[in-house]
Motif scaffolding. Structure first.
Motif, short mmCIF file in Angstrom:
data_model
loop_
_atom_site.label_atom_id
_atom_site.label_comp_id
_atom_site.label_asym_id
_atom_site.label_seq_id
_atom_site.Cartn_x
_atom_site.Cartn_y
_atom_site.Cartn_z
N MET A 49 87.22 17.97 46.31
CA MET A 49 88.60 18.07 46.81
C MET A 49 89.07 19.52 46.88
SD MET A 49 89.39 15.08 47.59
CE MET A 49 91.13 15.34 48.00
N VAL A 102 88.66 12.21 42.84
CA VAL A 102 89.28 12.49 44.15
C VAL A 102 90.80 12.51 44.00
CG1 VAL A 102 89.73 11.47 46.43
CG2 VAL A 102 87.38 11.62 45.55
N LEU A 103 91.30 11.53 43.28
CA LEU A 103 92.74 11.47 43.05
C LEU A 103 93.24 12.72 42.30
CD1 LEU A 103 95.29 9.71 43.28
CD2 LEU A 103 94.68 8.71 41.06
N ALA A 105 93.13 15.77 44.46
CA ALA A 105 94.19 15.78 45.47
C ALA A 105 95.51 16.24 44.84
CB ALA A 105 94.34 14.39 46.07
N LYS A 110 95.41 19.91 44.18
CA LYS A 110 95.42 20.75 45.36
C LYS A 110 96.76 20.70 46.11
CE LYS A 110 92.60 22.26 49.16
NZ LYS A 110 91.25 22.24 49.73
N TYR A 111 97.30 19.50 46.26
CA TYR A 111 98.42 19.34 47.20
C TYR A 111 99.80 19.28 46.54
CZ TYR A 111 94.65 18.51 50.42
OH TYR A 111 93.51 18.66 51.17
#
Lengths: 449, 449, 449
Positions: B192, B413-414, B417, B420-421
């Motif tokens: 990610m 992945v969660l 994310a 990162k976001y």
């Protein structure tokens, strides 16, 4: 010039050795009974626990072998990858080999019994070629070292069997069978590999820098703190506690003595890191053979004082003399840390044994001096032991160290001759004491930073 | 540019977390009964001692977590403060959280029982985010790492409960629940956070120097020597001794293999420190799930040989390929040290389980394969177990690793994310792999000396 | 200017001390009964094993003393030989002296009984002058340090006897008798040796570099992981497990707090290695005196949070203030790691003791608060104890720390005066914080490489 070809074949040989080990494990090695599930009717968790009661001491010895020896040898400023890496490589190979070799000498029903004791013994066996490696540090290829270690451990197992089971000497902490053997074997190899007389100067990379000396202190301190475990792990009954106490006191006394003597004999009376890194440990070696005996605290302290003194003087005077006159290089000074202190231990064991009376050790005589069982103060044999008397046992102790020296030196000469005169690649003088020959070393070092 | 503001709020959040922990400890956690004073009439000191008989193994695991992981990651030449410091920070946070999380899953009467086992479990749980940290090393802020670890440990506890208590798989050394989970979670986060395609080169500070490589060997060797404690600490009965023996042999075989394969596949046939620091340990991971089973010494050695080979080949070929093609960076190569060896361990566990007969484990079947109790060789259920048969157990082992991978990758992945976001500060490329962003670093270095 | 003469005489004095120890061991020290061979009729191997059941904890403490303290002090960039070397030297001298000193206070039949407990106590005693050494690091000669340690350990043994046996305070982990004593003794010496007011700046060699800071983390992490052994080794019954659990949780909470507070108060919100190396350990000190009491997990966590906070703030604000205003230099900041956290521990012990009811500790009251035995909630004395009530015990706890501070500071002033005004050689300002004065240091450093 670097010849990769010869490396490759050496490494392939070692892989074949590993696969042979796999086959031998498959054919011969079985878990000991206590490591197998108990039948349902006889459930008894407690006994399994007791069976591995030496596990903490085993772990201490693991640290000594892998961290202790490995980091003690990082003092060379350009040889740290090799010191720590080859220690790991050699120990990993040797422990497997030692389980097999020592197993073959004590087979039952054609099978080797695998237990915690097997791997304790294997770790102790790993110390032997690591000691020899100290004498040779930086002057051999890894292939030479590894092949040497396979031969050496086989010979060690045979000599140990001879000393303990045939000659029936006492050697609780292994100063005779481990330290003297490893040191003199290594020195004999070093003698065989000695440089031509026009190349007898120190290697240009042979030496410490400030950081490498502190890395080496990691090795020293871990060896120091865990040495009581090494000496006591095979002791039985109350001998275990005596081994701990005597080793601790001997180390402490050797350490104080080392600092004092180092300052007194060194240039400008400054302390020398070589002495601090090594001679402080001489007390652990020198008390090894006798650590479970009734030395008294003063006996242990006295041995420590003697060992520290002899070891520092060895580094200061004897090693340079041997290098100059015999071209006998001994990179880590194993003669001063393992060799001479082991001789002190053997002599101490003869002295202590000569004064033993059967009453001293009561129920533990069987464990400590099995050959003396049946000696009731006279020479009459009773109770099934050999009935060896005290002076006789003392003589056997001296005979034990003499035989060990003979076998170690003979074996070392043989190993050295093979390493020098057969197809093994040898290092040239300017290839010595640096990792670059056998390791990827970061190139940009110091530049961009 | 440095934005201290975002740091401050992150640190304050972590302090609030610590205070929440304090409140949860106060509300829910109580000493276990054996840690409370016995009534006067029932004085029995012995039982208390026995209760903490795993304390030495706990201490070995402590060294693995704090020194082992911490120093293994010091190999980056400008990231040593972070490697050792964040390890301490993360582990100290996670152990508290793990006591609570795992406690909530096993409450009795609304209270969590605090015992030596709680903190052994907590140390094992701390390994999970530390493994993930290895994949991300140098590319996250400490705040990102710490927040990730809180989420990850909660998910780990849930997955472990599912695998061991619901699916009833065997995983004595935690290769499935700890190593595979930590590695693939970390890799999913790394995916990610992967760099833009024009920034896919190695960071300019990413790399070792001579000294940092030797510091890393401290981590390697301590992990090596104490790995048998990690794998055996939760084993019961005679399985404890088997776990020790199998782990030791597998590590030894993996180490020999690592050196050989490293030399054979590396540039100019020189040894590579990355392999020596990491792949030597792959034997410990690969034997983890099956370490207490009746592998035989040859089984353990075989697993070690496979693990060492796969791990070195992974470092040499697979990791560069993943970086090039998926922009998946894996700073410490946890895929090669933890990920693939854990898959090997899971497969081995299916193979071994498929051959189990109830007679093999006698009284220990209940501990090792509880779901197979009641299987008397047919599919008839007796004696209260699930009566699962051998092939069925093998299937569950594979199902267990599959579920673990799914949950770990999904969770990673969660987490990635979110990291990162959301409002987390992210490191720019040229801020990576150096301590200076988050640490006071001595400025005058090398000048005056 | 270097005056070797004075060194030589100092070292000779230390050798004479070692020889006096030898004589005292010979005259007074004997193995305890359990370390002697049992008579043949009473063969019982089990009891010997049980007798050394604290051996693993002893070994943990050995690591703390020799590696922990030694490496923690390697943070000075030019003083690593001294940090590790003098630690070894001092500890080796002190352990012998402590066996004798503490033995003289508990003689039986004119002899000192030597046992595993003796050397556990000796290792704990060695911590005392090592703590003081931290305050003085780099500003004394080795001779001054060693002579100081002999005096200090004698005084420590007397104060400990007073606090534990006469005042009957509880101090399971030794925060009062070991940490407070060592810290304030050292600070008092530092005050006596304080520089002239025109020389109050930091020494030019006083400071860390990147590598020395990572070496120091070896010390930090080993102290961290083994601290539960230090605090629990003298606990009895279920108090041992509580001591382990409380120490672990307090350390974890102090560590998280240290990182947060360090970032919040430091320059540019960057983490400070001095805090990470030291304040993370304050939780171990602050929980020491009360570690075996019924704190509850939340009690331990709360103490850790307070200790971490106080310690970091001490490093950030108090130490610079003391240096500036009192010219009190404290090289390692022992006041923040040992001094203030020990005061916290003493206060905590008074608070906890004030709330004790006899029912809380049941059969263990005798071990933990022996003076309270016989207090049945009123002031009536029964069952032979002193029948001290809870508030009275709380008062004694505070009296115990007050007496300890008085004796430590008085002793430190005296020792400092002797070190400064008698014939001891003192270091000039520009000789401080560097190994070169007393060690052979490699000269060519960095050049040829």
């Amino acid at each position: 010039m670097h010849t990769p070809g010869s490396n490759v074949s050496g490494y392939i040989v070692l892989m074949i050795v590993q696969i042979i080990f796999l086959v031998l494990f498959w054919l011969f090695v079985r878990y000991e009974k206590a490591a197998l599930p108990a039948p349902i009717e006889a459930e008894d968790a407690g006994s399994a626990n007791e069976h591995v009661s030496k596990y903490p001491q085993f772990q201490d010895i693991q640290v000594m072998i892998f961290i202790g020896f490995g980091f003690l040898m990082t003092f060379l400023r350009k040889y740290g990858y090799s010191a720590t890496g080859y220690t790991l490589f050699m120990a990993a190979l040797v422990v497997q080999w030692a389980v097999l070799m020592k197993g073959f000498l004590h087979m039952e029903g054609g099978k080797i019994s695998l237990s915690l004791e097997s791997i304790i013994d294997a770790d102790i066996a790993a110390a032997v070629p690591l000691i020899s490696m100290g004498a040779l540090l930086g002057r051999t290829t890894p292939i030479q070292l590894l092949c040497m270690s396979i031969f050496e451990v086989a010979l060690f197992a045979a000599n140990e069997y001879l000393a303990l089971n045939v000659l029936s000497i006492c050697d609780c902490g292994g100063s005779i069978t481990v330290h003297a053997f490893g040191a003199y074997f290594g020195l004999a190899v070093a003698l065989m590999l000695r440089p031509a007389s026009d190349q007898n100067d120190a290697g240009k990379h042979e030496g410490a820098n400030y950081v490498s000396d502190i890395f080496a202190m990691i090795g020293t301190t871990f060896l120091w703190v865990y040495w009581p475990s090494f000496n006591s792990v095979l002791a039985e009954g109350s001998g275990g506690e005596r081994a701990i106490l005597n080793t601790f006191l001997s180390l402490a006394a050797a350490t104080v003595t080392t600092f004092v003597v180092s300052a007194l004999v060194s240039h400008e009376n400054k302390l020398d890191m070589v002495h601090v890194q090594n001679s402080t440990l001489a007390g652990g070696v020198a008390v090894g053979t006798v650590c479970n005996l009734l030395l008294g605290a003063h006996g242990a302290v006295l041995i420590g004082i003697i060992a520290g003194t002899v070891s520092v003087l060895g580094y200061r005077y004897l090693t340079p003399w041997l290098t100059r006159n015999l071209r006998l290089h001994d990179t880590c000074g194993v003669h001063n840390l393992h060799g001479m202190p082991a001789l002190i231990s053997a002599i101490a064991s003869a002295i202590v044994a000569s004064m033993v009376t059967p009453d001293d050790y009561q129920s533990e005589l069987q464990d400590i001096f099995p050959a003396m069982v049946g000696n009731n103060g006279t020479t009459t044999k009773i109770m099934g032991g050999l009935g060896r008397n005290a002076s006789s046992q003392a003589g056997y102790q001296l005979f034990g160290i003499a035989v060990t020296l003979l076998i170690a030196i003979g074996g070392g000469v043989l190993a050295g001759a093979v390493m020098k005169y057969t197809s093994f690649r040898n290092l040239a003088k300017d290839e010595q004491h640096q990792d670059e020959q056998y390791w990827e070393v970061p190139a940009v070092e110091n530049k961009e930073e």
